[in-house]
Design a protein around this motif. Structure first.
Motif, short mmCIF file in Angstrom:
data_model
loop_
_atom_site.label_atom_id
_atom_site.label_comp_id
_atom_site.label_asym_id
_atom_site.label_seq_id
_atom_site.Cartn_x
_atom_site.Cartn_y
_atom_site.Cartn_z
N PHE A 185 0.84 -1.20 0.00
CA PHE A 185 0.00 0.00 0.00
C PHE A 185 0.87 1.25 0.00
CE2 PHE A 185 -2.36 3.23 2.59
CZ PHE A 185 -3.28 3.57 1.62
N GLY A 186 1.93 1.25 0.81
CA GLY A 186 2.84 2.39 0.84
C GLY A 186 3.46 2.67 -0.51
N ARG A 187 3.86 1.62 -1.20
CA ARG A 187 4.48 1.78 -2.53
C ARG A 187 3.48 2.36 -3.54
NH1 ARG A 187 9.29 0.28 -1.71
NH2 ARG A 187 9.91 -1.56 -0.55
N THR A 188 2.21 1.95 -3.44
CA THR A 188 1.21 2.52 -4.37
C THR A 188 0.95 3.99 -4.04
OG1 THR A 188 -0.65 1.69 -3.06
CG2 THR A 188 0.10 0.31 -4.88
N LEU A 189 0.98 4.35 -2.74
CA LEU A 189 0.84 5.76 -2.38
C LEU A 189 2.02 6.58 -2.89
CD1 LEU A 189 -0.37 5.70 1.34
CD2 LEU A 189 -1.70 6.34 -0.68
N HIS A 190 3.21 5.98 -2.86
CA HIS A 190 4.41 6.68 -3.31
C HIS A 190 4.32 7.04 -4.80
CE1 HIS A 190 8.55 7.91 -3.50
NE2 HIS A 190 8.74 7.10 -4.52
N GLU A 191 3.57 6.25 -5.57
CA GLU A 191 3.42 6.47 -7.02
C GLU A 191 2.15 7.22 -7.38
OE1 GLU A 191 3.68 2.51 -8.51
OE2 GLU A 191 5.77 2.30 -7.89
N PHE A 192 1.38 7.65 -6.40
CA PHE A 192 0.10 8.33 -6.59
C PHE A 192 0.35 9.79 -6.97
CE2 PHE A 192 -3.14 11.05 -4.70
CZ PHE A 192 -4.29 10.50 -5.21
N VAL B 31 -6.47 2.42 -2.65
CA VAL B 31 -7.28 2.00 -1.51
C VAL B 31 -6.58 0.90 -0.72
CG1 VAL B 31 -9.50 1.03 -0.79
CG2 VAL B 31 -9.40 2.58 -2.74
N PHE B 32 -6.59 1.03 0.60
CA PHE B 32 -6.20 -0.02 1.53
C PHE B 32 -7.46 -0.39 2.29
CE2 PHE B 32 -5.20 -1.26 5.88
CZ PHE B 32 -4.30 -2.29 5.68
N ARG C 85 5.19 11.11 0.06
CA ARG C 85 6.10 10.99 1.21
C ARG C 85 5.52 10.04 2.25
NH1 ARG C 85 6.71 13.98 6.00
NH2 ARG C 85 5.19 15.53 5.33
N LEU C 86 4.22 10.11 2.50
CA LEU C 86 3.57 9.16 3.41
C LEU C 86 3.79 7.74 2.91
CD1 LEU C 86 1.63 8.14 5.63
CD2 LEU C 86 -0.28 8.74 4.09
N GLY C 87 3.58 7.52 1.62
CA GLY C 87 3.76 6.19 1.05
C GLY C 87 5.17 5.67 1.20
N SER C 88 6.14 6.50 0.91
CA SER C 88 7.53 6.10 1.02
C SER C 88 7.90 5.75 2.45
CB SER C 88 8.42 7.24 0.50
OG SER C 88 9.76 6.91 0.62
N GLU C 89 7.51 6.61 3.39
CA GLU C 89 7.83 6.36 4.80
C GLU C 89 7.10 5.13 5.33
OE1 GLU C 89 7.45 9.92 7.20
OE2 GLU C 89 8.59 11.10 5.73
N LEU C 90 5.86 4.93 4.90
CA LEU C 90 5.09 3.77 5.32
C LEU C 90 5.71 2.48 4.79
CD1 LEU C 90 2.55 2.86 6.86
CD2 LEU C 90 1.27 3.14 4.72
#
Length: 141
Positions: A43-50, A59-60, A117-122
């Motif tokens: 999920f974090g990786r998909t946020l990083h590419e959003f 969505v998670f 940034r949230l995605g990467s850190e997560l």
């Protein structure tokens, strides 16, 4: 916006019990859930590419909102207009009696770079096995 994941317990197969909390836009939500670090990392990786398009939504989803389910959690990053303005929405529910049951749903507008940034850190937190609490403050860089 402040988002935290606090590890409460780890099963022998690596599954975590986590306490999720998020606050922003004058609202707050907290719920416990179970999942594997790999799922959270993905999920974090998909946020990083959003976002990948002007209609992108990431969505998670964990648990079920069925009455016999203990709790459920949905996190959704989405683009809400044609120029790329984005938000992170949380929807969660803890089932039970009137004394313990609760439901929360709200969204916080965030820059796509903040969601990245949230995605990467997560993803980094989850890949390190998630033994420490995860804390994300959208105001910090």
């Amino acid at each position: 916006m402040l988002l935290t994941l606090e590890p409460l317990w780890r099963d022998h197969d690596g599954m975590l019990e986590l306490r999720f909390s998020m606050q922003g836009s004058g609202f707050a939500a907290e719920v416990n859930f179970y999942d594997y670090p790999e799922t959270i990392e993905t999920f974090g990786r998909t946020l990083h590419e959003f976002p990948r398009s002007s209609t992108d939504e990431v969505v998670f989803e964990n648990g079920s909102n069925a009455p016999n389910s203990y709790s459920w959690l949905v996190l959704r990053a989405f683009v809400f207009d044609g120029v790329g303005h984005s938000a992170l929405e949380v929807e969660c529910q803890r089932n039970g009696t009137r004394l313990v049951g609760a439901r929360s749903r709200f969204a916080v507008e965030l820059e796509p770079a903040t969601i990245n940034r949230l995605g990467s850190e997560l993803a980094n937190w989850a890949s390190s096995a998630g033994d420490q609490s995860f804390l994300f403050n959208s105001e910090q860089r």
